[in-house]
Design a protein around this motif. Structure first.
Motif, PDB file in Angstrom:
ATOM      1  N   VAL A  34       8.600  16.636  -3.210  1.00 36.04           N
ATOM      2  CA  VAL A  34       8.440  16.144  -4.629  1.00 36.04           C
ATOM      3  C   VAL A  34       9.435  15.628  -4.852  1.00 36.04           C
ATOM      4  CG1 VAL A  34       6.808  16.244  -6.541  1.00 36.04           C
ATOM      5  CG2 VAL A  34       6.024  16.977  -4.228  1.00 36.04           C
ATOM      6  N   MET A  35       9.735  14.492  -6.019  1.00 32.19           N
ATOM      7  CA  MET A  35      11.107  14.270  -6.878  1.00 32.19           C
ATOM      8  C   MET A  35      10.375  14.168  -7.650  1.00 32.19           C
ATOM      9  SD  MET A  35      14.595  13.125  -6.171  1.00 32.19           S
ATOM     10  CE  MET A  35      13.522  11.678  -5.433  1.00 32.19           C
ATOM     11  N   ALA A  36      10.885  15.402  -9.589  1.00 35.21           N
ATOM     12  CA  ALA A  36      10.234  15.047 -10.610  1.00 35.21           C
ATOM     13  C   ALA A  36      11.258  15.026 -11.195  1.00 35.21           C
ATOM     14  CB  ALA A  36       9.316  15.900 -11.180  1.00 35.21           C
ATOM     15  N   ASP A  37      10.915  13.575 -12.413  1.00 34.60           N
ATOM     16  CA  ASP A  37      12.418  13.532 -13.597  1.00 34.60           C
ATOM     17  C   ASP A  37      11.040  13.196 -15.050  1.00 34.60           C
ATOM     18  OD1 ASP A  37      13.974  12.769 -15.856  1.00 34.60           O
ATOM     19  OD2 ASP A  37      14.443  11.517 -14.573  1.00 34.60           O
ATOM     20  N   GLY A  38      11.041  14.060 -15.513  1.00 30.21           N
ATOM     21  CA  GLY A  38      10.135  13.695 -16.596  1.00 30.21           C
ATOM     22  C   GLY A  38       8.309  13.537 -15.991  1.00 30.21           C
ATOM     23  N   ARG A  39       7.632  12.537 -16.724  1.00 29.11           N
ATOM     24  CA  ARG A  39       6.568  12.441 -15.834  1.00 29.11           C
ATOM     25  C   ARG A  39       6.813  11.448 -14.661  1.00 29.11           C
ATOM     26  NH1 ARG A  39       2.798  10.347 -20.414  1.00 29.11           N
ATOM     27  NH2 ARG A  39       1.016  11.043 -18.655  1.00 29.11           N
ATOM     28  N   TYR A  40       7.666  10.440 -14.313  1.00 28.10           N
ATOM     29  CA  TYR A  40       7.784  10.267 -12.891  1.00 28.10           C
ATOM     30  C   TYR A  40       8.442  11.248 -11.832  1.00 28.10           C
ATOM     31  CZ  TYR A  40       9.880   5.430 -10.927  1.00 28.10           C
ATOM     32  OH  TYR A  40       9.503   4.460  -9.939  1.00 28.10           O
ATOM     33  N   VAL A  41       7.471  10.234 -10.350  1.00 29.76           N
ATOM     34  CA  VAL A  41       6.623  11.700  -9.847  1.00 29.76           C
ATOM     35  C   VAL A  41       7.280  10.501  -8.582  1.00 29.76           C
ATOM     36  CG1 VAL A  41       6.071  13.560  -9.492  1.00 29.76           C
ATOM     37  CG2 VAL A  41       6.284  13.103 -11.200  1.00 29.76           C
ATOM     38  N   LYS A  42       8.367  10.999  -7.660  1.00 33.97           N
ATOM     39  CA  LYS A  42       7.413  10.896  -6.081  1.00 33.97           C
ATOM     40  C   LYS A  42       7.248  11.570  -5.689  1.00 33.97           C
ATOM     41  CE  LYS A  42      11.680   7.093  -7.303  1.00 33.97           C
ATOM     42  NZ  LYS A  42      12.796   6.431  -7.609  1.00 33.97           N
ATOM     43  N   ALA A  43       6.556  11.663  -4.484  1.00 37.20           N
ATOM     44  CA  ALA A  43       6.573  12.314  -3.788  1.00 37.20           C
ATOM     45  C   ALA A  43       6.632  12.167  -1.213  1.00 37.20           C
ATOM     46  CB  ALA A  43       4.825  12.534  -3.831  1.00 37.20           C
ATOM     47  N   TYR A  44       7.359  11.824  -0.993  1.00 40.16           N
ATOM     48  CA  TYR A  44       7.518  12.105   0.298  1.00 40.16           C
ATOM     49  C   TYR A  44       6.899  12.823   1.450  1.00 40.16           C
ATOM     50  CZ  TYR A  44      11.139  10.091  -2.149  1.00 40.16           C
ATOM     51  OH  TYR A  44      12.308   9.506  -3.120  1.00 40.16           O
ATOM     52  N   VAL A  45       6.541  12.135   2.996  1.00 41.34           N
ATOM     53  CA  VAL A  45       6.100  12.831   3.548  1.00 41.34           C
ATOM     54  C   VAL A  45       6.792  12.371   5.396  1.00 41.34           C
ATOM     55  CG1 VAL A  45       4.346  13.271   5.298  1.00 41.34           C
ATOM     56  CG2 VAL A  45       4.173  13.322   3.422  1.00 41.34           C
ATOM     57  N   ASN A  46       7.794  13.130   5.751  1.00 40.53           N
ATOM     58  CA  ASN A  46       8.789  12.809   6.731  1.00 40.53           C
ATOM     59  C   ASN A  46      10.192  11.455   6.466  1.00 40.53           C
ATOM     60  OD1 ASN A  46       7.829  14.623   7.627  1.00 40.53           O
ATOM     61  ND2 ASN A  46       6.334  13.429   9.359  1.00 40.53           N
ATOM     62  N   GLY A  47      10.786  11.763   5.004  1.00 42.83           N
ATOM     63  CA  GLY A  47      11.116  11.338   4.115  1.00 42.83           C
ATOM     64  C   GLY A  47      10.639   9.139   3.984  1.00 42.83           C
ATOM     65  N   VAL A  48       9.330   9.020   4.451  1.00 40.75           N
ATOM     66  CA  VAL A  48       8.399   7.734   3.913  1.00 40.75           C
ATOM     67  C   VAL A  48       8.170   8.200   2.605  1.00 40.75           C
ATOM     68  CG1 VAL A  48       6.407   6.791   4.571  1.00 40.75           C
ATOM     69  CG2 VAL A  48       8.259   7.593   6.733  1.00 40.75           C
ATOM     70  N   ARG A  49       8.387   8.083   1.432  1.00 39.93           N
ATOM     71  CA  ARG A  49       7.462   7.431   0.396  1.00 39.93           C
ATOM     72  C   ARG A  49       5.887   6.954   0.148  1.00 39.93           C
ATOM     73  NH1 ARG A  49       8.879   3.445  -3.403  1.00 39.93           N
ATOM     74  NH2 ARG A  49       7.872   2.644  -3.240  1.00 39.93           N
ATOM     75  N   VAL A  50       5.312   8.424   0.136  1.00 42.34           N
ATOM     76  CA  VAL A  50       3.499   8.139  -0.227  1.00 42.34           C
ATOM     77  C   VAL A  50       3.474   8.293  -1.537  1.00 42.34           C
ATOM     78  CG1 VAL A  50       3.654   9.282   1.685  1.00 42.34           C
ATOM     79  CG2 VAL A  50       3.198  10.025   0.015  1.00 42.34           C
ATOM     80  N   ALA A  51       3.820   8.482  -2.694  1.00 40.60           N
ATOM     81  CA  ALA A  51       4.181   8.392  -3.984  1.00 40.60           C
ATOM     82  C   ALA A  51       4.872   7.604  -4.546  1.00 40.60           C
ATOM     83  CB  ALA A  51       2.876   9.055  -4.241  1.00 40.60           C
ATOM     84  N   ASN A  52       4.533   6.729  -5.878  1.00 40.96           N
ATOM     85  CA  ASN A  52       6.081   6.899  -6.906  1.00 40.96           C
ATOM     86  C   ASN A  52       5.466   6.649  -8.200  1.00 40.96           C
ATOM     87  OD1 ASN A  52       8.157   5.239  -7.654  1.00 40.96           O
ATOM     88  ND2 ASN A  52       8.364   3.642  -7.212  1.00 40.96           N
ATOM     89  N   VAL A  53       4.651   7.147  -9.358  1.00 40.28           N
ATOM     90  CA  VAL A  53       4.108   7.881 -10.130  1.00 40.28           C
ATOM     91  C   VAL A  53       5.315   7.955 -11.645  1.00 40.28           C
ATOM     92  CG1 VAL A  53       2.078   8.697 -11.036  1.00 40.28           C
ATOM     93  CG2 VAL A  53       2.261   8.506  -8.815  1.00 40.28           C
ATOM     94  N   PRO A  54       5.610   6.848 -12.075  1.00 41.69           N
ATOM     95  CA  PRO A  54       5.691   6.431 -13.304  1.00 41.69           C
ATOM     96  C   PRO A  54       5.220   7.504 -14.397  1.00 41.69           C
ATOM     97  CG  PRO A  54       5.404   4.688 -13.405  1.00 41.69           C
ATOM     98  CD  PRO A  54       4.641   5.163 -12.587  1.00 41.69           C
ATOM     99  N   SER A  55       3.446   7.382 -14.410  1.00 41.98           N
ATOM    100  CA  SER A  55       3.286   8.639 -16.440  1.00 41.98           C
ATOM    101  C   SER A  55       2.649   9.874 -14.902  1.00 41.98           C
ATOM    102  CB  SER A  55       2.291   7.638 -16.372  1.00 41.98           C
ATOM    103  OG  SER A  55       1.702   6.544 -15.526  1.00 41.98           O
ATOM    104  N   ALA A  56       2.599  10.789 -14.096  1.00 45.33           N
ATOM    105  CA  ALA A  56       2.437  11.651 -13.701  1.00 45.33           C
ATOM    106  C   ALA A  56       2.215  12.457 -14.584  1.00 45.33           C
ATOM    107  CB  ALA A  56       3.199  11.985 -12.407  1.00 45.33           C
TER     108      ALA A  56
END
Length: 228
Positions: free
Chosen positions: A164-186
């Motif tokens: 999981v990579m977070a910058d403020g409310r912008y968050v991305k999630a990955y499984v085995n290097g594949v992005r499974v979520a890309n949320v600007p307002s989490a």
């Protein structure tokens, strides 16, 4: 999702219970000429790292706290893991409140259709977005967010690397290097502990190791012609 993740059950459980890893390699997918960059850059200031090699097999890890369930350190597949054999939750204590920019990583193995849920603040305090992961996919859910997806069959591994990579409310999630979520307002929230919940039983235990939490990280925009 193709294999249904029981995220609601994991959230219900949370409501009841009150060495540095290398960066993932880029996985680039191409569909109809649209290229998406899945690069993940881990934070560089480590807040917590644990692979359980300093714990005795059969003990509960000294650096974690048990919130509910049953677990122990176990050797499996030539590595050392936290093994949970019931619906459980553990606390990863941190030396400080999570900063605005942080990354979380772990290696996870669970049963098909069962999930691991990660909360970055007290899940009992408010409605928060959490990370939900299975061996076949994952993403972000809660607080008005529902962003999950499966990973391709050729990306599935015996042990899944979660990030999981977070910058403020912008968050991305990955499984085995594949992005499974890309949320600007989490609404992850930020706490001085991370709560991880597992669905498991004696016949289908959950395994966790290589936990790494770090400040920093890179949340560069994805290279996607659709954004241009």
């Amino acid at each position: 999702m193709r294999r249904r993740i029981h995220a609601l059950a994991a959230l219900a459980l949370l409501a009841v219970v009150s060495p540095r890893l290398p960066a993932q390699s880029a996985v680039v997918d191409s569909t109809d000429g649209v290229f998406v960059n899945y690069d993940f850059i881990p934070g560089d200031r480590v807040l917590f790292a644990e692979d359980f090699t300093r714990d005795n097999a059969g003990d509960f890890p000294r650096r974690l706290q048990l919130k509910q369930g049953n677990g122990e350190v176990a050797d499996w597949q030539g590595r050392r893991f936290l093994r949970m054999n019931s619906a459980s939750a553990v606390i990863v204590p941190l030396p400080e409140v999570l900063p605005e920019r942080f990354t979380f990583e772990a290696d996870y193995k669970g049963g098909d259709g069962w999930a691991m849920t990660v909360n970055f603040a007290d899940p009992d305090a408010m409605d928060l977005t959490n990370g939900t992961f299975s061996p076949h996919g994952g993403g972000l859910e809660g607080a008005g967010v529902n962003s999950t997806s499966d990973i391709p069959d050729n990306a599935i591994r015996p042990i899944a690397h979660i990030a999981v990579m977070a910058d403020g409310r912008y968050v991305k999630a990955y499984v085995n290097g594949v992005r499974v979520a890309n949320v600007p307002s989490a609404t992850l929230g930020r706490g001085n502990a991370i709560v991880i919940a597992f669905l498991a039983d004696e016949s289908t235990p959950a395994f966790l190791t290589n936990i790494r939490v770090a400040a920093g990280g890179n949340l560069d925009r994805l290279v996607n012609v659709a954004d241009r």
